[in-house]
Design an enzyme around this catalytic site. Structure first.
Site, PDB file in Angstrom:
ATOM      1  N   GLY A 141       0.873  -1.175   0.000  1.00 28.05           N
ATOM      2  CA  GLY A 141       0.000   0.000   0.000  1.00 28.05           C
ATOM      3  C   GLY A 141       0.898   1.208   0.000  1.00 28.05           C
ATOM      4  N   SER A 150       3.279   3.189   2.760  1.00 29.92           N
ATOM      5  CA  SER A 150       3.738   3.082   4.153  1.00 29.92           C
ATOM      6  C   SER A 150       3.541   4.372   4.945  1.00 29.92           C
ATOM      7  CB  SER A 150       5.203   2.657   4.181  1.00 29.92           C
ATOM      8  OG  SER A 150       6.004   3.565   3.443  1.00 29.92           O
ATOM      9  N   CYS A 174       6.083  -5.337   0.538  1.00 32.15           N
ATOM     10  CA  CYS A 174       6.232  -4.003  -0.051  1.00 32.15           C
ATOM     11  C   CYS A 174       6.124  -2.928   1.032  1.00 32.15           C
ATOM     12  CB  CYS A 174       5.235  -3.830  -1.200  1.00 32.15           C
ATOM     13  SG  CYS A 174       5.786  -2.580  -2.370  1.00 32.15           S
ATOM     14  N   ILE A 197       5.743  -3.206  -7.386  1.00 32.58           N
ATOM     15  CA  ILE A 197       4.960  -1.988  -7.633  1.00 32.58           C
ATOM     16  C   ILE A 197       5.518  -0.873  -6.743  1.00 32.58           C
ATOM     17  CG2 ILE A 197       2.651  -0.964  -7.650  1.00 32.58           C
ATOM     18  CD1 ILE A 197       1.584  -3.945  -7.641  1.00 32.58           C
ATOM     19  N   ARG A 198       6.241   0.072  -7.349  1.00 31.75           N
ATOM     20  CA  ARG A 198       6.912   1.146  -6.585  1.00 31.75           C
ATOM     21  C   ARG A 198       7.565   0.559  -5.331  1.00 31.75           C
ATOM     22  NH1 ARG A 198       2.163   2.812  -7.803  1.00 31.75           N
ATOM     23  NH2 ARG A 198       1.428   2.843  -5.651  1.00 31.75           N
ATOM     24  N   HIS A 238       4.918  -8.523  -4.381  1.00 29.77           N
ATOM     25  CA  HIS A 238       3.531  -8.789  -3.963  1.00 29.77           C
ATOM     26  C   HIS A 238       3.157 -10.243  -4.220  1.00 29.77           C
ATOM     27  CE1 HIS A 238       2.101  -4.593  -3.285  1.00 29.77           C
ATOM     28  NE2 HIS A 238       3.180  -4.339  -4.007  1.00 29.77           N
ATOM     29  N   GLU A 272       0.766 -11.833  -3.147  1.00 26.53           N
ATOM     30  CA  GLU A 272      -0.697 -12.025  -3.138  1.00 26.53           C
ATOM     31  C   GLU A 272      -1.306 -11.817  -4.522  1.00 26.53           C
ATOM     32  OE1 GLU A 272       0.899  -9.457  -2.172  1.00 26.53           O
ATOM     33  OE2 GLU A 272      -0.172  -7.635  -2.725  1.00 26.53           O
TER      34      GLU A 272
HETATM   35  N1  GLN Z   1       6.076   2.945  -2.389  1.00 28.49           N
HETATM   36  C1  GLN Z   1       5.212   2.462  -1.353  1.00 28.49           C
HETATM   37  C2  GLN Z   1       5.626   2.971   0.027  1.00 28.49           C
HETATM   38  O1  GLN Z   1       6.601   3.606   0.163  1.00 28.49           O
HETATM   39  C3  GLN Z   1       5.145   0.959  -1.329  1.00 28.49           C
HETATM   40  C4  GLN Z   1       4.485   0.447  -2.579  1.00 28.49           C
HETATM   41  C5  GLN Z   1       3.705  -0.815  -2.393  1.00 28.49           C
HETATM   42  O2  GLN Z   1       3.440  -1.262  -1.275  1.00 28.49           O
HETATM   43  N2  GLN Z   1       3.266  -1.379  -3.480  1.00 28.49           N
HETATM   44  O3  GLN Z   1       4.967   2.722   0.979  1.00 28.49           O
END
Ligand code: GLN
Length: 202
Positions: free
Chosen positions: A51, A53, A83, A140-141, A181, A183
């Site tokens: 998500g 953080s 993540c 993802i990022r 991820h 999931e």
């Molecule tokens: N870039 C998000 C963060 O710093 C983490 C991305 C993710 O959980 N998919 O929280």
């Protein structure tokens, strides 16, 4: 000997909660969303999902879960961060916002948004310690792990491209974390490793 399935919570403040609940329920555990301290009390283990953080730690404060979460982690509750969840479990972060706090527990330094903008989301196959065949990892990022303490086992690294060799999965005692991820998709082998960790800890 325990006769009932363990209860594994998914921190449900923000992020991809439903997918984790689905993966866990498919493994026969009692999977519950955690938004309140009373729900956390029921958990034998906890998944902290991906998500954002910075948002997740603020919501943990707002929902008065931050201290109870830290206490359960200090008391040895197994936890699996993916993540943003990896960032939440890290003792040290770089690239965080000025006021960003983590729960801590894992003796690692994590760099947020480490893979850069051009490649901020990508997929790749990786060898994962304890699994005979590679996992298909979706980033993802994502963060990566920049430094690990002596008690930390590296479970996976990026295998190709500019980031080859970067650490993207770790374990330390009852704590696990992945930059990617697990999931997403239907491969539940990493969730199963976590369920086994919860069962071993009991
Ligand atoms: N870039 C998000 C963060 O710093 C983490 C991305 C993710 O959980 N998919 O929280």
């Amino acid at each position: 000997m325990r006769t009932s399935a363990p209860t594994i919570g998914v921190l449900a403040l923000q992020g991809d909660v439903r997918e984790h609940l689905h993966a866990l329920a498919g493994l026969g555990v009692d999977a519950i969303g955690v938004r309140r301290p009373a729900e956390l009390d029921r958990c034998d283990g906890l998944v902290i999902p991906g998500g954002e953080s910075t948002t997740m730690f603020k919501l943990a404060r707002t929902f008065e879960l931050f201290e109870p979460l830290q206490k359960r982690l200090q008391d040895g509750m197994p936890a699996f961060g993916t993540c943003a969840g990896m960032i939440m479990l890290a003792d040290r972060i770089t690239g965080g916002t000025a006021d960003q706090e983590t729960l801590g527990g894992l003796d690692i330094t994590v760099r947020r948004n480490a893979f850069g903008r051009q490649v901020d989301s990508f997929e790749g196959d990786l060898a994962f310690a304890g699994l005979p065949d590679p996992v298909h990892a979706v980033f993802i990022r994502a963060p990566w792990v920049e430094q690990v303490g002596a008690g930390v086992e590296v479970l996976a690294r990026v295998e190709a491209g500019e980031a080859a060799g970067r650490i993207v999965a770790v374990r330390q005692g009852p704590l696990m974390a992945t930059s990617f991820h697990p999931e997403v998709g239907s491969d539940v082998r990493i969730h199963r490793l976590f369920v086994d960790l919860v069962l071993q800890t009991q």
